[in-house]
Write a protein that holds these residues in place. Sequence first.
Motif, PDB file in Angstrom:
ATOM      1  N   MET A   1     -58.889  79.494  12.245  1.00 50.16           N
ATOM      2  CA  MET A   1     -59.910  80.532  12.118  1.00 50.16           C
ATOM      3  C   MET A   1     -59.836  81.183  10.743  1.00 50.16           C
ATOM      4  SD  MET A   1     -60.129  82.677  15.658  1.00 50.16           S
ATOM      5  CE  MET A   1     -58.371  82.725  15.943  1.00 50.16           C
ATOM      6  N   PHE A   2     -61.004  81.546  10.229  1.00 51.05           N
ATOM      7  CA  PHE A   2     -61.045  82.311   8.996  1.00 51.05           C
ATOM      8  C   PHE A   2     -60.743  83.781   9.301  1.00 51.05           C
ATOM      9  CE2 PHE A   2     -63.961  78.745   8.014  1.00 51.05           C
ATOM     10  CZ  PHE A   2     -63.276  78.232   6.912  1.00 51.05           C
ATOM     11  N   LEU A   3     -60.350  84.511   8.262  1.00 51.98           N
ATOM     12  CA  LEU A   3     -60.039  85.928   8.416  1.00 51.98           C
ATOM     13  C   LEU A   3     -61.212  86.678   9.028  1.00 51.98           C
ATOM     14  CD1 LEU A   3     -58.307  88.460   7.951  1.00 51.98           C
ATOM     15  CD2 LEU A   3     -59.190  88.524   5.600  1.00 51.98           C
ATOM     16  N   GLU A   4     -62.410  86.399   8.584  1.00 48.90           N
ATOM     17  CA  GLU A   4     -63.594  87.080   9.095  1.00 48.90           C
ATOM     18  C   GLU A   4     -63.737  86.891  10.607  1.00 48.90           C
ATOM     19  OE1 GLU A   4     -67.085  89.263   9.371  1.00 48.90           O
ATOM     20  OE2 GLU A   4     -65.627  89.137   7.720  1.00 48.90           O
ATOM     21  N   GLU A   5     -63.416  85.705  11.086  1.00 47.21           N
ATOM     22  CA  GLU A   5     -63.507  85.429  12.520  1.00 47.21           C
ATOM     23  C   GLU A   5     -62.429  86.178  13.291  1.00 47.21           C
ATOM     24  OE1 GLU A   5     -65.224  80.905  12.741  1.00 47.21           O
ATOM     25  OE2 GLU A   5     -63.219  81.162  11.874  1.00 47.21           O
ATOM     26  N   ARG A   6     -61.260  86.283  12.712  1.00 51.32           N
ATOM     27  CA  ARG A   6     -60.176  87.026  13.375  1.00 51.32           C
ATOM     28  C   ARG A   6     -60.514  88.514  13.450  1.00 51.32           C
ATOM     29  NH1 ARG A   6     -57.183  83.581   9.793  1.00 51.32           N
ATOM     30  NH2 ARG A   6     -56.380  85.321   8.536  1.00 51.32           N
ATOM     31  N   ILE A   7     -61.058  89.027  12.355  1.00 50.00           N
ATOM     32  CA  ILE A   7     -61.471  90.436  12.349  1.00 50.00           C
ATOM     33  C   ILE A   7     -62.550  90.674  13.398  1.00 50.00           C
ATOM     34  CG2 ILE A   7     -62.719  92.181  11.001  1.00 50.00           C
ATOM     35  CD1 ILE A   7     -61.170  91.246   8.544  1.00 50.00           C
ATOM     36  N   GLN A   8     -63.521  89.784  13.483  1.00 51.37           N
ATOM     37  CA  GLN A   8     -64.608  89.944  14.449  1.00 51.37           C
ATOM     38  C   GLN A   8     -64.071  89.951  15.879  1.00 51.37           C
ATOM     39  OE1 GLN A   8     -67.943  90.662  14.144  1.00 51.37           O
ATOM     40  NE2 GLN A   8     -67.682  90.896  16.365  1.00 51.37           N
ATOM     41  N   ALA A   9     -63.095  89.099  16.159  1.00 47.45           N
ATOM     42  CA  ALA A   9     -62.529  89.039  17.504  1.00 47.45           C
ATOM     43  C   ALA A   9     -61.878  90.367  17.882  1.00 47.45           C
ATOM     44  CB  ALA A   9     -61.517  87.899  17.593  1.00 47.45           C
ATOM     45  N   PHE A  10     -61.105  90.937  16.961  1.00 49.77           N
ATOM     46  CA  PHE A  10     -60.431  92.203  17.273  1.00 49.77           C
ATOM     47  C   PHE A  10     -61.425  93.362  17.323  1.00 49.77           C
ATOM     48  CE2 PHE A  10     -56.486  89.957  16.206  1.00 49.77           C
ATOM     49  CZ  PHE A  10     -55.664  90.434  17.212  1.00 49.77           C
ATOM     50  N   ALA A  11     -62.453  93.313  16.481  1.00 42.76           N
ATOM     51  CA  ALA A  11     -63.492  94.342  16.549  1.00 42.76           C
ATOM     52  C   ALA A  11     -64.206  94.288  17.898  1.00 42.76           C
ATOM     53  CB  ALA A  11     -64.480  94.167  15.403  1.00 42.76           C
ATOM     54  N   SER A  12     -64.439  93.084  18.392  1.00 39.25           N
ATOM     55  CA  SER A  12     -65.071  92.923  19.706  1.00 39.25           C
ATOM     56  C   SER A  12     -64.155  93.429  20.817  1.00 39.25           C
ATOM     57  CB  SER A  12     -65.423  91.452  19.950  1.00 39.25           C
ATOM     58  OG  SER A  12     -66.383  91.001  19.008  1.00 39.25           O
ATOM     59  N   LEU A  13     -62.844  93.228  20.643  1.00 42.58           N
ATOM     60  CA  LEU A  13     -61.895  93.769  21.610  1.00 42.58           C
ATOM     61  C   LEU A  13     -61.967  95.295  21.616  1.00 42.58           C
ATOM     62  CD1 LEU A  13     -59.553  93.474  23.620  1.00 42.58           C
ATOM     63  CD2 LEU A  13     -57.986  93.417  21.656  1.00 42.58           C
ATOM     64  N   ASP A  93     -48.055  95.325  16.103  1.00 33.12           N
ATOM     65  CA  ASP A  93     -47.340  94.170  15.555  1.00 33.12           C
ATOM     66  C   ASP A  93     -48.076  92.872  15.877  1.00 33.12           C
ATOM     67  OD1 ASP A  93     -45.271  95.579  14.349  1.00 33.12           O
ATOM     68  OD2 ASP A  93     -43.991  95.504  16.122  1.00 33.12           O
ATOM     69  N   LEU A  94     -48.558  92.753  17.099  1.00 32.25           N
ATOM     70  CA  LEU A  94     -49.324  91.573  17.492  1.00 32.25           C
ATOM     71  C   LEU A  94     -50.578  91.446  16.640  1.00 32.25           C
ATOM     72  CD1 LEU A  94     -49.974  89.194  19.397  1.00 32.25           C
ATOM     73  CD2 LEU A  94     -51.028  90.870  20.941  1.00 32.25           C
ATOM     74  N   LEU A  95     -51.275  92.550  16.452  1.00 32.62           N
ATOM     75  CA  LEU A  95     -52.474  92.564  15.608  1.00 32.62           C
ATOM     76  C   LEU A  95     -52.154  92.079  14.201  1.00 32.62           C
ATOM     77  CD1 LEU A  95     -55.382  93.417  14.799  1.00 32.62           C
ATOM     78  CD2 LEU A  95     -54.491  95.750  14.517  1.00 32.62           C
ATOM     79  N   CYS A  96     -51.074  92.591  13.613  1.00 33.93           N
ATOM     80  CA  CYS A  96     -50.692  92.203  12.260  1.00 33.93           C
ATOM     81  C   CYS A  96     -50.432  90.700  12.161  1.00 33.93           C
ATOM     82  CB  CYS A  96     -49.446  92.966  11.821  1.00 33.93           C
ATOM     83  SG  CYS A  96     -49.715  94.718  11.459  1.00 33.93           S
ATOM     84  N   VAL A  97     -49.708  90.173  13.134  1.00 32.42           N
ATOM     85  CA  VAL A  97     -49.359  88.751  13.107  1.00 32.42           C
ATOM     86  C   VAL A  97     -50.618  87.891  13.208  1.00 32.42           C
ATOM     87  CG1 VAL A  97     -48.203  86.891  14.365  1.00 32.42           C
ATOM     88  CG2 VAL A  97     -47.021  89.059  13.974  1.00 32.42           C
ATOM     89  N   LEU A  98     -51.501  88.206  14.132  1.00 32.64           N
ATOM     90  CA  LEU A  98     -52.689  87.366  14.332  1.00 32.64           C
ATOM     91  C   LEU A  98     -53.718  87.542  13.217  1.00 32.64           C
ATOM     92  CD1 LEU A  98     -53.205  87.618  18.199  1.00 32.64           C
ATOM     93  CD2 LEU A  98     -51.981  85.881  16.876  1.00 32.64           C
ATOM     94  N   ILE A  99     -53.896  88.749  12.734  1.00 29.08           N
ATOM     95  CA  ILE A  99     -54.825  88.978  11.625  1.00 29.08           C
ATOM     96  C   ILE A  99     -54.369  88.218  10.388  1.00 29.08           C
ATOM     97  CG2 ILE A  99     -55.432  90.734   9.894  1.00 29.08           C
ATOM     98  CD1 ILE A  99     -57.372  90.799  12.145  1.00 29.08           C
ATOM     99  N   SER A 100     -53.052  88.121  10.203  1.00 27.83           N
ATOM    100  CA  SER A 100     -52.515  87.438   9.026  1.00 27.83           C
ATOM    101  C   SER A 100     -52.598  85.921   9.150  1.00 27.83           C
ATOM    102  CB  SER A 100     -51.065  87.860   8.784  1.00 27.83           C
ATOM    103  OG  SER A 100     -50.226  87.410   9.835  1.00 27.83           O
ATOM    104  N   GLY A 101     -52.975  85.413  10.330  1.00 31.11           N
ATOM    105  CA  GLY A 101     -53.119  83.978  10.511  1.00 31.11           C
ATOM    106  C   GLY A 101     -51.886  83.283  11.033  1.00 31.11           C
ATOM    107  N   HIS A 102     -50.839  84.054  11.354  1.00 30.82           N
ATOM    108  CA  HIS A 102     -49.610  83.473  11.892  1.00 30.82           C
ATOM    109  C   HIS A 102     -49.680  83.412  13.420  1.00 30.82           C
ATOM    110  CE1 HIS A 102     -47.640  83.339   8.033  1.00 30.82           C
ATOM    111  NE2 HIS A 102     -47.858  84.628   7.831  1.00 30.82           N
ATOM    112  N   LYS A 103     -48.669  82.826  14.028  1.00 27.73           N
ATOM    113  CA  LYS A 103     -48.576  82.714  15.477  1.00 27.73           C
ATOM    114  C   LYS A 103     -47.581  83.739  16.009  1.00 27.73           C
ATOM    115  CE  LYS A 103     -49.557  77.740  15.367  1.00 27.73           C
ATOM    116  NZ  LYS A 103     -49.076  76.373  15.743  1.00 27.73           N
ATOM    117  N   ALA A 104     -47.857  84.272  17.176  1.00 30.28           N
ATOM    118  CA  ALA A 104     -47.017  85.307  17.773  1.00 30.28           C
ATOM    119  C   ALA A 104     -46.295  84.778  19.002  1.00 30.28           C
ATOM    120  CB  ALA A 104     -47.857  86.522  18.151  1.00 30.28           C
TER     121      ALA A 104
END
Length: 337
Positions: A1-13, A93-104
Amino acid sequence: MFLEERIQAFASLGEKLKSLTNSEFEALAVKVGNNNNWFTTANVQAAISGISEYLERSKLEHWAKSYELDKVNNPKTIGIMMAGNIPAVGFHDLLCVLISGHKAAIKLSSSDTVSITWLVDKLLEIEPRFKSMVSFEEMLKNKDAYIATGSDNSARYFDYYFGKYPHIIRKNRTSLAVLDGREGREDFINLGRDIFQYFGLGCRNVSKLFVQENFEFTQFLDAIEGYKQMADHHKYLNNYDYNKSIYLVNKEAHLDNGFLLLKESEEMVSPISVLYYEKYLDLHDLKNKLAEVSDKTQCIVSKNAWYEGSFDFGRAQCPALDDYADGVDTLEFLENL
């Protein structure tokens, strides 16, 4: 996923959390409360509301633009040892890991097994591609890096096992309030929220006051009378009765308003139902005292946030996305792995 897609997912959450129906929230609150009696409906509501407040698209975009997160081409697996002192405290912490593109890889605290799994489920409903990026594990062995939160004792354990890997290991911290005599009733009411929210169990809860030599506690005690329902909670009341009996038996000087004990002390972390206070002579003396305990301080609150780096009264438990625990930039750590 691109950063924009990750941001959109969390914004939707965040939007999902804000639009929960009463029945959806009540079902969650019951499950969380059954897992941990300290996690009352009001506390679950405060935690979910706090998360939804910073999961706004504009805030997420502003936060992320300071980093080069789309350049994480080789995702790492980050072991997250979550605390359980307040509901969903490990979510950032979970948000930081996933937004950065890593796995948690998450090790839940036994004190909070419900809220994080519920939030992850909601996130996966919104963006199923996160499923390959999140796992819950009983043992966090051989991960690429670690983020661990706990007590001073557990930090020594974490350092022993995780020290050879890139890591953030957090220890005990607490929060302080600075009173300079300009405070009014509304300020003290808001300060009460910093003291009593989550029963004082969070590292961002105020456990100690720094007051001027001639400070009178009468107005403060009158203003926080509205929090007397704290004593309706059996665990809180047990702590109050126990600490009160200790002070009485040992003839230790203290103030008592029927649900909170105030005791003069140079110590930082007060027991549940107890608020420590320490007097200062002037601004120079105050700065020296705060400097001595800076490595144990999570945040400071004061009137109109007048003290450098402090929060307004009532805002201790409302951190922004970049108000990192222990002052360690989690995203910068993850970006540089």
